[in-house]
Design a protein around this motif. Sequence first.
Motif, PDB file in Angstrom:
ATOM      1  N   LEU A 125       0.936  -1.243  -0.023  1.00 40.68           N
ATOM      2  CA  LEU A 125      -0.051  -0.128   0.107  1.00 40.68           C
ATOM      3  C   LEU A 125       1.024   1.227   0.057  1.00 40.68           C
ATOM      4  N   LEU A 131      -7.116   2.114  -4.273  1.00 46.66           N
ATOM      5  CA  LEU A 131      -6.183   1.096  -3.759  1.00 46.66           C
ATOM      6  C   LEU A 131      -6.810  -0.499  -3.751  1.00 46.66           C
ATOM      7  N   VAL A 183      -8.506  -2.915   3.015  1.00 41.97           N
ATOM      8  CA  VAL A 183      -7.396  -1.786   2.746  1.00 41.97           C
ATOM      9  C   VAL A 183      -7.640  -0.709   3.843  1.00 41.97           C
TER      10      VAL A 183
END
Length: 231
Positions: free
Chosen positions: A24, A37, A48
Amino acid sequence: MLDIEVIEDPAVAAVALDPIRARLLAQLAEPASAAALAQRVGLTRQKVNYHLRTLESHGLVEVAGERRHGGLTERLLVASAATYAVSPGALGSAGADDPARAADRLSAAYLVALAGRAVREVGALARRARRGDRRLATLALDTEVRFRSAADRAAFADELTRAVAALVSKYHDGAVADGRSYRLLVAAHPVPAEDGPSREGPAVGATFAAAQTNAAAQPDPAPDPQTEEPR
């Protein structure tokens, strides 16, 4: 965004080194939302979001802005630095090896200990400089040299040692009260086989000129405890 952040805190290092969070961070060189993302890394948005909250709580990501979609507000996050390095100090006493303890000054262990100390000290000084809104004056040289033989390598090492000793003797002044103390680290190691030799040849002249320009641009007022090494 910082150019580089040296991580000293063990808890922050553990967060940054987690494989998913490291992915990430790599994706957050530019601002992105949790939804974007999630699509890129193939994870659910909930997962996430969980990892992003952990990264944010440890100062590794920060809010870059917000955008609205209908009645919803979406946060855009970005990494706090372009590059991260984990200091050996993050391992506590296991990672804080003292170069002075090395018996063999030509060993790989001694070189690694010197490099680790440089990462710890420069990282700490850079943080102090940022807090004081100052730039940290540094000098770095980087080049490659290919020796014809072990004898040439030994002769180079002897000549380099004498040249550095002469320069240090010329410019070192231990008596001046308001001088600035600097560490000088000179190291050499084989180029990894996968990198191969430089095709363009050594460029130490250009590197040194750039370093001189950088150093000359730094004002040299009275010592600042925020950016000076302890004496």
